[in-house]
Write a protein that holds these residues in place. Structure first.
Motif, mmCIF file in Angstrom:
data_model
loop_
_atom_site.group_PDB
_atom_site.id
_atom_site.type_symbol
_atom_site.label_atom_id
_atom_site.label_comp_id
_atom_site.label_asym_id
_atom_site.label_seq_id
_atom_site.Cartn_x
_atom_site.Cartn_y
_atom_site.Cartn_z
ATOM 1 N N TYR A 13 0.097 6.003 -4.943
ATOM 2 C CA TYR A 13 -1.054 5.149 -4.667
ATOM 3 C C TYR A 13 -1.157 4.013 -5.684
ATOM 4 C CZ TYR A 13 -5.773 3.674 -3.541
ATOM 5 O OH TYR A 13 -6.859 2.935 -3.170
ATOM 6 N N ARG B 34 5.908 -1.461 1.392
ATOM 7 C CA ARG B 34 4.738 -2.022 0.723
ATOM 8 C C ARG B 34 4.742 -3.552 0.708
ATOM 9 N NH1 ARG B 34 8.260 -0.918 -3.459
ATOM 10 N NH2 ARG B 34 8.307 -2.430 -5.178
ATOM 11 N N VAL C 76 -1.446 0.106 -4.846
ATOM 12 C CA VAL C 76 -2.501 -0.772 -5.376
ATOM 13 C C VAL C 76 -1.887 -2.056 -5.929
ATOM 14 C CG1 VAL C 76 -4.183 -1.015 -7.239
ATOM 15 C CG2 VAL C 76 -4.172 1.038 -5.826
ATOM 16 N N THR D 194 -8.511 -3.530 -1.611
ATOM 17 C CA THR D 194 -7.955 -2.606 -2.612
ATOM 18 C C THR D 194 -9.054 -1.947 -3.424
ATOM 19 O OG1 THR D 194 -5.972 -3.993 -2.750
ATOM 20 C CG2 THR D 194 -6.346 -2.420 -4.536
ATOM 21 N N LEU E 125 -1.264 1.114 1.490
ATOM 22 C CA LEU E 125 -2.353 1.502 0.588
ATOM 23 C C LEU E 125 -3.167 2.638 1.206
ATOM 24 C CD1 LEU E 125 -3.960 0.662 -2.055
ATOM 25 C CD2 LEU E 125 -5.412 -0.660 -0.514
#
Length: 375
Positions: free
Chosen positions: A87, A57, A91, A103, A65
């Motif tokens: 998730y 990430r 975010v 986003t 995402l």
């Protein structure tokens, strides 16, 4: 690699979080007592993939995402009534990286797709799918995660701006200090060195005009005055502007040895190995080490011979200066400012310096300067 707040490598932390989230999702999915079918196996795979994707990430927040959102919709459609925890982490990471618009758009799409996925699973009717409270909770979690990511991003931006301001202030003060030092050196030394240089040249000229033999000491003073004037001029230019003064380096070492020989010292220079492109900082340090060593030999060693050996290696430059002076391990001299300056220069480049009397008599200075840690 980036380090986290407590010194733990960020990559390790990301993998720990990813594995933890994947395990939590799998445990939650297994608690639903699903039968082992191909659809259920797909759901378990999506649960695990959504959690493990969090390991990337930091490096790829937008792809993570998208992947975690698709996994959440996928395992909902497979009949796994599991919150989209992975998730939420994605975010947070995406907003922290500055991808706010993407986003928000992705979150709206996921929130719209989750009830449809619940309908496709056949576990809920239309009313239940759209009325379940989990949707509202997920929306609140999304807002909280996004707000937390945005707050941290703004804090990091302010910290970066403050750090840049401090660096610019420090750089400006350093420039001012260099100019002050240049002015002080110019006012205090330039005149005296010029007087020494002129007087020595006049004495040499008069002696030659009279047909007298010029003493070697007087010639050495003349040459030293010229070199001191050149060095002072280069130092002042370097202090005023770091990019305008051509540095003294490895190519100028033979001049030092030749000048030392004119003072009555039998000095020799040996350069071994294949010379590569030597960084300016390394060449300048080599020049200063040889210069300081030969100066100390001439002043304090009471030596007749001195040898300078430079070994050009692929990854390092080794220097050794030996003399046959009066120093012994019993009468080791006290390190002076020159030796301390050499050690500081070598240490700043990540090298090693050894300066000490030899057992058979005389003094040795050895230094090794790496070539791959300098620019």
């Amino acid at each position: 690699m980036i380090k986290g707040r407590f010194g733990v490598r960020a990559g390790v932390t990301d993998w720990v979080i990813a594995v933890g989230v994947a395990a939590a999702l799998l445990v939650t999915g297994l608690s639903g007592q699903h039968s082992v079918t191909k659809l259920d196996l797909l759901g378990y795979a999506l649960l695990a993939a959504g959690g493990l994707a969090l390991a990337a990430r930091r490096r790829a927040p937008v792809p993570v995402l998208a992947l975690t959102g698709l996994c959440a919709v996928g395992y909902q459609a497979a009949g796994f009534d599991v919150p989209a925890v992975a998730y939420l982490f994605a975010v947070y990471a995406a907003v922290r990286a500055g991808h706010r618009t993407i986003t928000v758009a992705a979150s709206v799409a996921v929130l719209a797709a989750l009830p449809l996925a619940a309908l496709a699973s056949g576990l809920h009717d239309t009313g239940e799918a759209f009325a379940q409270a989990r949707g509202a909770l997920e929306l609140a979690w999304l807002i909280a995660a996004g707000a937390a990511g945005e707050a941290l991003r703004q804090a990091e931006r302010r910290a970066d701006d403050a750090e840049r301001t401090r660096e610019e202030t420090a750089r400006r003060r350093a420039d001012e200090q260099r100019l002050d030092i240049a002015r002080e050196l110019h006012d205090s030394l330039t005149h005296q060195i010029s007087v020494i240089k002129v007087q020595a040249e006049v004495a040499v000229h008069v002696a030659r005009k009279r047909g007298e033999q010029v003493p070697e000491a007087l010639l050495a003073i003349q040459e030293a005055g010229r070199e001191a004037a050149r060095e002072l001029r280069a130092t002042l230019e370097a202090l005023r502007d770091d990019d305008t003064a051509p540095p003294r380096g490895l190519d100028h070492v033979p001049e030092l040895v030749e000048r030392a020989s004119k003072t009555g010292l039998e000095a020799t220079l040996t350069i071994e190995g294949q010379r590569h492109d030597v960084p300016a900082a390394v060449g300048r340090t080599v020049y200063r080490i040889v210069q300081e060593s030969l100066t100390n030999i001439a002043r304090h060693a009471d030596a007749e011979t001195a040898s300078v050996r430079i070994d050009c290696r692929p990854d390092a430059l080794a220097i050794r200066i030996d003399d046959d002076g009066k120093a012994t391990p019993v009468t080791a001299p006290t390190p002076g400012v020159g030796l301390l300056g050499m050690r500081e220069r070598v240490t700043a480049l990540g090298g090693r310096l050894r300066a000490e009397p030899r057992g058979e008599g005389g003094f040795t200075v050895q230094a090794e300067l790496p070539l791959d840690r300098t620019s």
